[in-house]
Design an enzyme around this catalytic site. Structure first.
Site, PDB file in Angstrom:
ATOM      1  N   GLY A   1       2.879  -1.143   4.276  1.00 49.26           N
ATOM      2  CA  GLY A   1       2.864   0.107   3.832  1.00 49.26           C
ATOM      3  C   GLY A   1       4.356   0.773   3.725  1.00 49.26           C
ATOM      4  O   GLY A   1       4.880   0.408   2.311  1.00 49.26           O
ATOM      5  N   GLY A   2       5.047   1.113   4.697  1.00 48.91           N
ATOM      6  CA  GLY A   2       6.386   1.863   4.281  1.00 48.91           C
ATOM      7  C   GLY A   2       7.384   0.917   3.747  1.00 48.91           C
ATOM      8  O   GLY A   2       8.108   1.294   2.790  1.00 48.91           O
TER       9      GLY A   2
ATOM     10  N   HIS B   1      -9.714   1.573   4.883  1.00 49.31           N
ATOM     11  CA  HIS B   1      -8.121   1.555   5.668  1.00 49.31           C
ATOM     12  C   HIS B   1      -8.443   2.549   7.002  1.00 49.31           C
ATOM     13  O   HIS B   1      -9.000   3.602   6.848  1.00 49.31           O
ATOM     14  CB  HIS B   1      -7.332   1.967   4.724  1.00 49.31           C
ATOM     15  CG  HIS B   1      -5.881   1.984   5.038  1.00 49.31           C
ATOM     16  ND1 HIS B   1      -5.382   2.859   6.265  1.00 49.31           N
ATOM     17  CD2 HIS B   1      -4.939   1.016   5.120  1.00 49.31           C
ATOM     18  CE1 HIS B   1      -4.231   2.416   6.508  1.00 49.31           C
ATOM     19  NE2 HIS B   1      -3.929   1.378   5.720  1.00 49.31           N
TER      20      HIS B   1
ATOM     21  N   SER C   1       3.453  -2.231   9.991  1.00 49.69           N
ATOM     22  CA  SER C   1       4.827  -2.548  10.458  1.00 49.69           C
ATOM     23  C   SER C   1       5.623  -3.846   9.747  1.00 49.69           C
ATOM     24  O   SER C   1       6.574  -4.406  10.371  1.00 49.69           O
ATOM     25  CB  SER C   1       5.356  -2.385  11.751  1.00 49.69           C
ATOM     26  OG  SER C   1       4.960  -0.934  12.000  1.00 49.69           O
TER      27      SER C   1
ATOM     28  N   GLY D   1       2.761   2.138  10.695  1.00 54.23           N
ATOM     29  CA  GLY D   1       3.819   3.380  10.830  1.00 54.23           C
ATOM     30  C   GLY D   1       4.402   3.709  12.100  1.00 54.23           C
ATOM     31  O   GLY D   1       5.074   4.659  12.136  1.00 54.23           O
TER      32      GLY D   1
ATOM     33  N   ASN E   1       0.911  -1.231  -0.154  1.00 57.31           N
ATOM     34  CA  ASN E   1      -0.115   0.109   0.086  1.00 57.31           C
ATOM     35  C   ASN E   1       0.856   1.161  -0.145  1.00 57.31           C
ATOM     36  O   ASN E   1       1.451   1.575   1.048  1.00 57.31           O
ATOM     37  CB  ASN E   1      -0.935  -0.023   1.331  1.00 57.31           C
ATOM     38  CG  ASN E   1      -1.835   1.202   1.278  1.00 57.31           C
ATOM     39  OD1 ASN E   1      -1.726   2.020   0.360  1.00 57.31           O
ATOM     40  ND2 ASN E   1      -2.385   1.541   2.475  1.00 57.31           N
ATOM     41  N   TRP E   2       1.111   1.880  -1.037  1.00 57.95           N
ATOM     42  CA  TRP E   2       1.973   2.819  -1.423  1.00 57.95           C
ATOM     43  C   TRP E   2       1.490   4.282  -0.507  1.00 57.95           C
ATOM     44  O   TRP E   2       2.086   5.326  -0.470  1.00 57.95           O
ATOM     45  CB  TRP E   2       2.037   3.087  -2.852  1.00 57.95           C
ATOM     46  CG  TRP E   2       3.013   2.378  -3.258  1.00 57.95           C
ATOM     47  CD1 TRP E   2       3.449   1.169  -2.954  1.00 57.95           C
ATOM     48  CD2 TRP E   2       2.956   2.383  -4.729  1.00 57.95           C
ATOM     49  NE1 TRP E   2       4.156   0.454  -4.052  1.00 57.95           N
ATOM     50  CE2 TRP E   2       3.935   1.144  -5.207  1.00 57.95           C
ATOM     51  CE3 TRP E   2       3.002   3.057  -5.886  1.00 57.95           C
ATOM     52  CZ2 TRP E   2       4.576   0.813  -6.705  1.00 57.95           C
ATOM     53  CZ3 TRP E   2       3.381   3.060  -7.096  1.00 57.95           C
ATOM     54  CH2 TRP E   2       4.101   1.720  -7.577  1.00 57.95           C
ATOM     55  N   LYS E   3       0.151   4.308  -0.252  1.00 57.65           N
ATOM     56  CA  LYS E   3      -0.519   5.312   0.195  1.00 57.65           C
ATOM     57  C   LYS E   3      -0.275   6.671  -0.530  1.00 57.65           C
ATOM     58  O   LYS E   3      -0.413   6.600  -1.545  1.00 57.65           O
ATOM     59  CB  LYS E   3       0.012   5.629   1.987  1.00 57.65           C
ATOM     60  CG  LYS E   3      -0.192   4.299   2.597  1.00 57.65           C
ATOM     61  CD  LYS E   3       0.095   4.414   3.973  1.00 57.65           C
ATOM     62  CE  LYS E   3      -0.083   3.061   4.748  1.00 57.65           C
ATOM     63  NZ  LYS E   3      -0.118   3.225   6.381  1.00 57.65           N
TER      64      LYS E   3
ATOM     65  N   GLU F   1      -6.695   4.764   7.830  1.00 60.44           N
ATOM     66  CA  GLU F   1      -6.435   6.193   7.688  1.00 60.44           C
ATOM     67  C   GLU F   1      -7.704   6.921   6.896  1.00 60.44           C
ATOM     68  O   GLU F   1      -7.825   8.034   7.426  1.00 60.44           O
ATOM     69  CB  GLU F   1      -5.254   6.193   6.864  1.00 60.44           C
ATOM     70  CG  GLU F   1      -4.097   5.998   7.699  1.00 60.44           C
ATOM     71  CD  GLU F   1      -2.902   5.535   6.831  1.00 60.44           C
ATOM     72  OE1 GLU F   1      -2.870   5.554   5.768  1.00 60.44           O
ATOM     73  OE2 GLU F   1      -1.681   4.827   7.532  1.00 60.44           O
TER      74      GLU F   1
ATOM     75  N   GLU G   1      -5.586  -4.924  10.352  1.00 52.32           N
ATOM     76  CA  GLU G   1      -4.348  -3.849  10.767  1.00 52.32           C
ATOM     77  C   GLU G   1      -4.670  -3.381  12.034  1.00 52.32           C
ATOM     78  O   GLU G   1      -5.391  -2.190  11.876  1.00 52.32           O
ATOM     79  CB  GLU G   1      -4.197  -3.025   9.327  1.00 52.32           C
ATOM     80  CG  GLU G   1      -4.053  -3.571   8.250  1.00 52.32           C
ATOM     81  CD  GLU G   1      -3.413  -2.340   7.283  1.00 52.32           C
ATOM     82  OE1 GLU G   1      -2.319  -2.830   6.725  1.00 52.32           O
ATOM     83  OE2 GLU G   1      -3.955  -1.460   7.015  1.00 52.32           O
TER      84      GLU G   1
END
Ligand code: 13P
Length: 250
Positions: free
Chosen positions: A233-234, A94, A212, A172, A9-11, A96, A166
């Protein structure tokens, strides 16, 4: 046996030229995997990414969509728009989006229905906050989120539904749920799905872990009995690191 689905997930990261270069780098690194590889890219990267993944085993998803078929919703993107360029997957709910954009269990449910009606596979995201975890409410929170997200979804539609567990406190933050805790939470989701749809659906639905995930902890997570891969993610922003996660079983 369920397959593993490893998704990035590149966000809100990477421009089209970076997306193209990323896919060129990733493709040969994951060409031999049996795991399904999905990239959830920003809207502006979708079309370029879909062209670039032709003749690869990489799939592309969107990070959100509106629940209405069409209409006066300035700035929004419909399921039909995503389908028209052959998007395979869409993230729904999600944390966020729940936290910053007023996404609720009701909008999540509407979006899941619209995605399925348009033949896009929804990945329903659920997870508890740190406060909820500390109060011992994890199972109740995530199973309620799942129950509400799936309201009105027919058993035969469930083959196109995926879930990502999640925990919000792990996103993150560098903090990962222990593999046992993540596995237990995912088992609770699977049990809830079993209650609603029966054992066959429960045993075949893909449920990922996210929060993470990186190359150094993915193997421990992905080899647990109920964890069917990850939503990253990251660590997915670097194609070499993401490829290591995809190839955790090599
Ligand atoms: P991180 O891997 O950066 O914790 O993000 C997880 C996530 O939100 C994926 O959807």
């Amino acid at each position: 046996m369920r397959k593993k689905v490893i998704a990035g997930n590149w966000k809100m990261n990477l421009l089209p030229n970076e997306a193209i270069a990323y896919i060129d780098t990733l493709d040969p690194l994951v060409a031999d995997t049996e795991n399904e590889v999905v990239l959830f890219v920003p809207y502006t990267d979708l079309f370029y990414s879909l062209l670039q993944i032709q003749n690869t085993n990489i799939k592309i998803g969107a990070q959100n969509m509106h629940f209405a078929e069409k209409g006066a919703y300035t700035g929004e993107i419909s399921a039909q728009m995503l389908k028209s360029i052959n998007v395979d997957y869409v993230l729904i709910g999600h944390s966020e989006r729940r936290q910053y954009f007023n996404e609720t269990d009701e909008t999540v449910n509407k979006k899941v229905k619209t995605a399925l009606e348009n033949e896009i596979k929804p990945v329903i995201c659920v997870g508890e906050t740190l406060e909820q975890r500390e109060k011992g409410e994890t199972e109740e929170i995530i199973t309620t989120q799942i129950e509400k997200a799936l309201e009105g979804i027919k058993p035969e539609q469930m083959k196109d539904v995926m879930v990502a567990y999640e925990p919000i406190w792990a996103i993150g933050t560098g903090k990962t749920a222990t593999s046992e805790d993540a596995n237990n939470a995912i088992k609770a989701i699977r049990n809830k799905i079993c209650q609603i749809y029966g054992q066959n659906v429960a045993e075949s639905i893909i449920i990922q872990y996210g929060g993470s995930v990186k190359s150094t902890n993915c193997k421990e997570l992905f080899t647990m009995s109920d964890i069917d891969g990850g939503l990253v993610g990251g660590a997915s922003l670097d194609p070499h690191e993401f490829a290591k996660i995809v190839n955790y079983d090599k």
